[in-house]
Design a protein around this motif. Sequence first.
Motif, PDB file in Angstrom:
ATOM      1  N   VAL A 113      28.413  21.384 -26.761  1.00 36.52           N
ATOM      2  CA  VAL A 113      29.166  22.209 -25.823  1.00 36.52           C
ATOM      3  C   VAL A 113      29.600  23.476 -26.550  1.00 36.52           C
ATOM      4  CG1 VAL A 113      31.167  22.349 -24.309  1.00 36.52           C
ATOM      5  CG2 VAL A 113      29.988  20.160 -24.612  1.00 36.52           C
ATOM      6  N   LYS A 114      29.399  24.577 -25.879  1.00 39.62           N
ATOM      7  CA  LYS A 114      29.747  25.867 -26.470  1.00 39.62           C
ATOM      8  C   LYS A 114      30.742  26.599 -25.585  1.00 39.62           C
ATOM      9  CE  LYS A 114      25.130  26.355 -28.515  1.00 39.62           C
ATOM     10  NZ  LYS A 114      23.913  27.195 -28.578  1.00 39.62           N
ATOM     11  N   TRP A 115      31.593  27.368 -26.223  1.00 41.54           N
ATOM     12  CA  TRP A 115      32.455  28.324 -25.534  1.00 41.54           C
ATOM     13  C   TRP A 115      31.920  29.732 -25.805  1.00 41.54           C
ATOM     14  CZ3 TRP A 115      36.263  27.506 -22.071  1.00 41.54           C
ATOM     15  CH2 TRP A 115      36.841  26.228 -22.015  1.00 41.54           C
ATOM     16  N   TYR A 116      31.865  30.506 -24.752  1.00 45.46           N
ATOM     17  CA  TYR A 116      31.521  31.917 -24.828  1.00 45.46           C
ATOM     18  C   TYR A 116      32.656  32.708 -24.188  1.00 45.46           C
ATOM     19  CZ  TYR A 116      26.606  30.814 -25.887  1.00 45.46           C
ATOM     20  OH  TYR A 116      25.448  30.373 -26.476  1.00 45.46           O
ATOM     21  N   ARG A 117      32.636  34.000 -24.428  1.00 43.61           N
ATOM     22  CA  ARG A 117      33.586  34.877 -23.741  1.00 43.61           C
ATOM     23  C   ARG A 117      32.921  36.200 -23.426  1.00 43.61           C
ATOM     24  NH1 ARG A 117      37.884  36.043 -28.709  1.00 43.61           N
ATOM     25  NH2 ARG A 117      36.468  37.281 -30.015  1.00 43.61           N
ATOM     26  N   GLY A 127      30.187  18.117 -35.239  1.00 43.46           N
ATOM     27  CA  GLY A 127      30.130  19.343 -36.008  1.00 43.46           C
ATOM     28  C   GLY A 127      30.589  20.533 -35.190  1.00 43.46           C
ATOM     29  N   THR A 128      31.198  21.493 -35.854  1.00 39.48           N
ATOM     30  CA  THR A 128      31.728  22.671 -35.158  1.00 39.48           C
ATOM     31  C   THR A 128      31.329  23.951 -35.884  1.00 39.48           C
ATOM     32  OG1 THR A 128      33.820  22.580 -36.378  1.00 39.48           O
ATOM     33  CG2 THR A 128      33.718  21.397 -34.280  1.00 39.48           C
ATOM     34  N   SER A 129      31.317  25.035 -35.147  1.00 36.95           N
ATOM     35  CA  SER A 129      31.157  26.350 -35.752  1.00 36.95           C
ATOM     36  C   SER A 129      31.906  27.365 -34.898  1.00 36.95           C
ATOM     37  CB  SER A 129      29.676  26.739 -35.875  1.00 36.95           C
ATOM     38  OG  SER A 129      29.122  27.027 -34.605  1.00 36.95           O
ATOM     39  N   TYR A 130      32.197  28.512 -35.518  1.00 35.97           N
ATOM     40  CA  TYR A 130      32.987  29.548 -34.856  1.00 35.97           C
ATOM     41  C   TYR A 130      32.437  30.925 -35.207  1.00 35.97           C
ATOM     42  CZ  TYR A 130      36.322  25.695 -34.601  1.00 35.97           C
ATOM     43  OH  TYR A 130      36.914  24.475 -34.365  1.00 35.97           O
ATOM     44  N   TYR A 190      36.544  33.391 -20.407  1.00 35.49           N
ATOM     45  CA  TYR A 190      35.985  32.371 -21.293  1.00 35.49           C
ATOM     46  C   TYR A 190      35.196  31.350 -20.465  1.00 35.49           C
ATOM     47  CZ  TYR A 190      38.629  34.121 -25.259  1.00 35.49           C
ATOM     48  OH  TYR A 190      39.106  34.917 -26.280  1.00 35.49           O
ATOM     49  N   TYR A 191      33.995  31.058 -20.941  1.00 35.25           N
ATOM     50  CA  TYR A 191      33.090  30.132 -20.254  1.00 35.25           C
ATOM     51  C   TYR A 191      32.678  29.001 -21.186  1.00 35.25           C
ATOM     52  CZ  TYR A 191      32.259  34.232 -17.239  1.00 35.25           C
ATOM     53  OH  TYR A 191      32.397  35.318 -16.408  1.00 35.25           O
ATOM     54  N   CYS A 192      32.515  27.820 -20.619  1.00 30.24           N
ATOM     55  CA  CYS A 192      31.885  26.770 -21.410  1.00 30.24           C
ATOM     56  C   CYS A 192      30.444  26.602 -20.941  1.00 30.24           C
ATOM     57  CB  CYS A 192      32.641  25.445 -21.353  1.00 30.24           C
ATOM     58  SG  CYS A 192      32.825  24.711 -19.735  1.00 30.24           S
ATOM     59  N   HIS A 237      31.299  26.153 -30.993  1.00 33.27           N
ATOM     60  CA  HIS A 237      30.516  25.033 -30.485  1.00 33.27           C
ATOM     61  C   HIS A 237      30.992  23.733 -31.116  1.00 33.27           C
ATOM     62  CE1 HIS A 237      28.078  23.996 -34.041  1.00 33.27           C
ATOM     63  NE2 HIS A 237      27.603  23.004 -33.305  1.00 33.27           N
ATOM     64  N   ILE A 238      30.742  22.654 -30.399  1.00 35.83           N
ATOM     65  CA  ILE A 238      30.950  21.320 -30.941  1.00 35.83           C
ATOM     66  C   ILE A 238      29.725  20.491 -30.571  1.00 35.83           C
ATOM     67  CG2 ILE A 238      32.293  20.550 -28.915  1.00 35.83           C
ATOM     68  CD1 ILE A 238      33.907  18.776 -30.936  1.00 35.83           C
ATOM     69  N   SER A 239      29.176  19.820 -31.562  1.00 34.45           N
ATOM     70  CA  SER A 239      27.980  19.020 -31.325  1.00 34.45           C
ATOM     71  C   SER A 239      28.364  17.586 -30.978  1.00 34.45           C
ATOM     72  CB  SER A 239      27.093  19.031 -32.570  1.00 34.45           C
ATOM     73  OG  SER A 239      27.682  18.235 -33.594  1.00 34.45           O
TER      74      SER A 239
END
Length: 115
Positions: A34-38, A56-59, A93-95, A50-52
């Motif tokens: 799942v990812k967040w965008y803006r 796992g996460t990244s920013y 902000y969108y997922c 994102h979170i897998s």
Amino acid sequence: QVQLVESGGGLVQTGGSLRLSCTGSGILLYMETVKWYRQAPGKQREFVAHISSAGGTSYVDSVKGRFTISGDSAKNTVYLQMTSLKPEDTAVYYCHVGINKANYWGQGTQVTVSS
């Protein structure tokens, strides 16, 4: 069918905090990335975090140390905890979830940070 619903946006002062939620139906979010965008006015939509399925996460660099993405499988919800907010964080902000080459987006939630 897959649906994503964001909530939690609002108006906050610089330095404030908000927690955004992305709740899924027709899909188990903990099994997906799942990812967040803006998207800010006049700008392209950009990746935020994102979170897998493995956790796992990244920013994006601009939010590192201020935003935290997490998931609650019981609530089928992914969160974006945002702290130390800045005016430049103002955006819709969108997922997002991508499954088998199909892209699913929520309707977005507005975050406005006043200076």
